[in-house]
Design a protein around this motif. Structure first.
Motif, PDB file in Angstrom:
ATOM      1  N   PHE A 192       0.833  -1.200   0.000  1.00 37.71           N
ATOM      2  CA  PHE A 192       0.000   0.000   0.000  1.00 37.71           C
ATOM      3  C   PHE A 192       0.874   1.260   0.000  1.00 37.71           C
ATOM      4  O   PHE A 192       0.622   2.208  -0.750  1.00 37.71           O
ATOM      5  CB  PHE A 192      -0.936   0.001   1.208  1.00 37.71           C
ATOM      6  CG  PHE A 192      -1.871  -1.178   1.252  1.00 37.71           C
ATOM      7  CD1 PHE A 192      -2.314  -1.785   0.093  1.00 37.71           C
ATOM      8  CD2 PHE A 192      -2.307  -1.684   2.471  1.00 37.71           C
ATOM      9  CE1 PHE A 192      -3.178  -2.877   0.136  1.00 37.71           C
ATOM     10  CE2 PHE A 192      -3.169  -2.772   2.529  1.00 37.71           C
ATOM     11  CZ  PHE A 192      -3.604  -3.370   1.363  1.00 37.71           C
ATOM     12  N   VAL A 207     -11.145   0.395  -1.865  1.00 38.56           N
ATOM     13  CA  VAL A 207     -10.490  -0.893  -2.093  1.00 38.56           C
ATOM     14  C   VAL A 207     -11.554  -1.975  -2.234  1.00 38.56           C
ATOM     15  O   VAL A 207     -12.673  -1.838  -1.733  1.00 38.56           O
ATOM     16  CB  VAL A 207      -9.526  -1.271  -0.945  1.00 38.56           C
ATOM     17  CG1 VAL A 207      -8.459  -0.202  -0.752  1.00 38.56           C
ATOM     18  CG2 VAL A 207     -10.288  -1.510   0.354  1.00 38.56           C
ATOM     19  N   ALA A 230      -5.961  -7.142  -3.742  1.00 35.94           N
ATOM     20  CA  ALA A 230      -6.747  -5.935  -3.475  1.00 35.94           C
ATOM     21  C   ALA A 230      -6.678  -5.014  -4.688  1.00 35.94           C
ATOM     22  O   ALA A 230      -5.596  -4.774  -5.231  1.00 35.94           O
ATOM     23  CB  ALA A 230      -6.218  -5.208  -2.249  1.00 35.94           C
ATOM     24  N   ILE A 232      -7.434  -1.127  -5.929  1.00 32.31           N
ATOM     25  CA  ILE A 232      -7.496   0.192  -5.294  1.00 32.31           C
ATOM     26  C   ILE A 232      -7.812   1.244  -6.342  1.00 32.31           C
ATOM     27  O   ILE A 232      -7.246   1.219  -7.441  1.00 32.31           O
ATOM     28  CB  ILE A 232      -6.160   0.540  -4.606  1.00 32.31           C
ATOM     29  CG1 ILE A 232      -5.808  -0.513  -3.546  1.00 32.31           C
ATOM     30  CG2 ILE A 232      -6.206   1.922  -3.970  1.00 32.31           C
ATOM     31  CD1 ILE A 232      -4.516  -1.214  -3.810  1.00 32.31           C
ATOM     32  N   MET A 339      -5.781   2.102   4.335  1.00 31.37           N
ATOM     33  CA  MET A 339      -6.017   1.118   3.277  1.00 31.37           C
ATOM     34  C   MET A 339      -6.124  -0.286   3.860  1.00 31.37           C
ATOM     35  O   MET A 339      -6.984  -1.076   3.450  1.00 31.37           O
ATOM     36  CB  MET A 339      -4.898   1.196   2.237  1.00 31.37           C
ATOM     37  CG  MET A 339      -4.886   2.516   1.475  1.00 31.37           C
ATOM     38  SD  MET A 339      -3.386   2.746   0.494  1.00 31.37           S
ATOM     39  CE  MET A 339      -3.725   1.655  -0.892  1.00 31.37           C
ATOM     40  N   CYS A 343      -9.338  -2.737   3.683  1.00 29.13           N
ATOM     41  CA  CYS A 343      -9.257  -4.104   3.159  1.00 29.13           C
ATOM     42  C   CYS A 343      -9.908  -5.099   4.115  1.00 29.13           C
ATOM     43  O   CYS A 343     -10.611  -6.027   3.684  1.00 29.13           O
ATOM     44  CB  CYS A 343      -7.794  -4.487   2.920  1.00 29.13           C
ATOM     45  SG  CYS A 343      -7.061  -3.738   1.455  1.00 29.13           S
TER      46      CYS A 343
END
Length: 375
Positions: A192, A207, A230, A232, A339, A343
């Motif tokens: 991240f 996300v 993930a 983003i 972030m 998640c």
């Protein structure tokens, strides 16, 4: 016999206290004791005294204690390196800052954004330097790619990718004891930060995560995660993918990429050593199996940068200038943690999740001078 004179203007080294004598702490200790210019390891604190005493004896460190508060109370200590379990990071950072110590904290800076807010308040009030251990920024290839980005090599970023595949054997020892959200709070949090750093001026907006226990499927129902992807979305429209696995049979694999309107920069590859073996089965090369092998120079360079910043604050001197934003501070810690928490929410709901809030102004180094925060 005549000795050479010593320059009386030479600055005093930054006296550092280490908190945590485990795997990462021991590596930092050996670096501080031998290879970090302008720093000296003055004390070690760890509630588990036996490894701390052993490490201190190995390195000739004069002070050992079970209580980190002893370091905070010692006027001879300029700065601390926090390398203990992550559940203690925020409280130790805040206490060190209130004691006037500069702080280097291993990632994450806290486990929740509320905890990190307490650190931000303590650091702002004390006016100390606080730095987080996002070592990937200091790896030569990642830094070279970031310099190319600053020079406009890719134009406007559009697609980004970052991945971390830890070495494994097809199973994960002690997997049942791994905290549930380690994948996001301790592994992907590096990715991240790398994505944020490689997309200068933008803020993460949302996300969406797919995660599973593909290496240890028997632990799936217990909430264990060993594989995750993930996606983003950023405030400048760019899209990114971060992926991780806890078991790459071929060794460490850490990479980053930014693709844009004018080109692309890449950093990292499945890493191999310089030695080659030629045999009946063909050509082979050994790959790193330890983080302190893969990122040895980066770990040392981030501590050298920390010592230089701490010395500059102590001596009223200008901060180091790296040509591009490099030193990760509280603003960067907050972005990456926000972030990670998003998640976790996405895994729990199965839906996209918004990345929380804005970055606290004045806390830590600026993020490429950007003020664009997603609303």
């Amino acid at each position: 016999m005549s000795y050479l004179p010593v320059d009386p203007a030479r600055p005093e080294p930054v006296r550092v206290g280490l908190i945590g004598a485990g795997w990462m702490g021991a590596f930092h200790a050996r670096s501080l004791a031998s290879t970090i210019p302008g720093a000296v390891l003055a004390a070690i604190a760890d509630p588990a005294l036996e490894p701390a005493v052993s490490l201190a004896a190995e390195l000739g460190v004069p002070q050992v204690t079970a209580d980190p508060a002893d370091l905070f109370a010692d006027p001879a200590i300029d700065a601390v390196v926090i390398a203990g379990p992550i559940r203690f990071h925020a409280a130790l950072s805040a206490a060190a800052a209130r004691a006037g110590k500069h702080v280097f904290c291993e990632k994450p800076g806290a486990t929740t954004l509320e905890e990190l807010s307490e650190v931000e308040a303590a650091v702002a009030e004390a006016g100390v330097h606080w730095q987080i251990g996002f070592n990937r920024r200091y790896a030569a290839d990642f830094l070279a790619a970031r310099r190319d980005l600053a020079a406009g090599a890719v134009g406007t970023p559009q697609l980004l990718r970052s991945l971390t595949r830890d070495p494994g054997t097809g199973s994960i020892p002690h997997a049942a004891r791994v905290p549930q959200w380690t994948m996001f709070l301790e592994t992907l949090i590096h990715d991240f930060d790398a994505l944020n750093w490689m997309n200068p001026g933008a803020e993460p907006v949302s996300v969406h995560v797919l995660a599973d226990a593909l290496v240890e499927p028997d632990l799936r129902d217990a909430g264990f995660i060993d594989t995750a992807v993930a996606t983003i979305r950023y405030s400048n429209g760019a899209m990114a993918v971060a992926e991780a696995s806890f078991s790459a049979l071929y060794g460490y694999d850490v990479r980053g990429e930014t693709f844009g309107s004018r080109g692309m920069v890449q950093a990292g590859r499945p890493t191999e050593t310089a030695a080659r073996t030629y045999g009946p089965e063909g050509l082979s090369a050994r790959t790193p199996r330890l983080n302190i092998e893969l990122f040895a120079d980066a770990y040392r360079d981030e501590l050298a940068d920390f010592a230089a910043h701490a010395a500059a604050r102590r001596d009223g001197a200008p901060a180091p200038d790296h040509g591009v934003p490099l030193t990760p501070g509280l603003a960067d810690a907050r972005r990456a943690l926000a972030m990670a928490r998003a998640c976790i929410e996405s895994v729990q709901t199965g839906l996209p999740a918004s990345v929380a809030g804005s970055v606290v102004s004045g806390a830590g180094e600026a993020h490429d001078g950007a003020a664009a925060v997603a609303r």
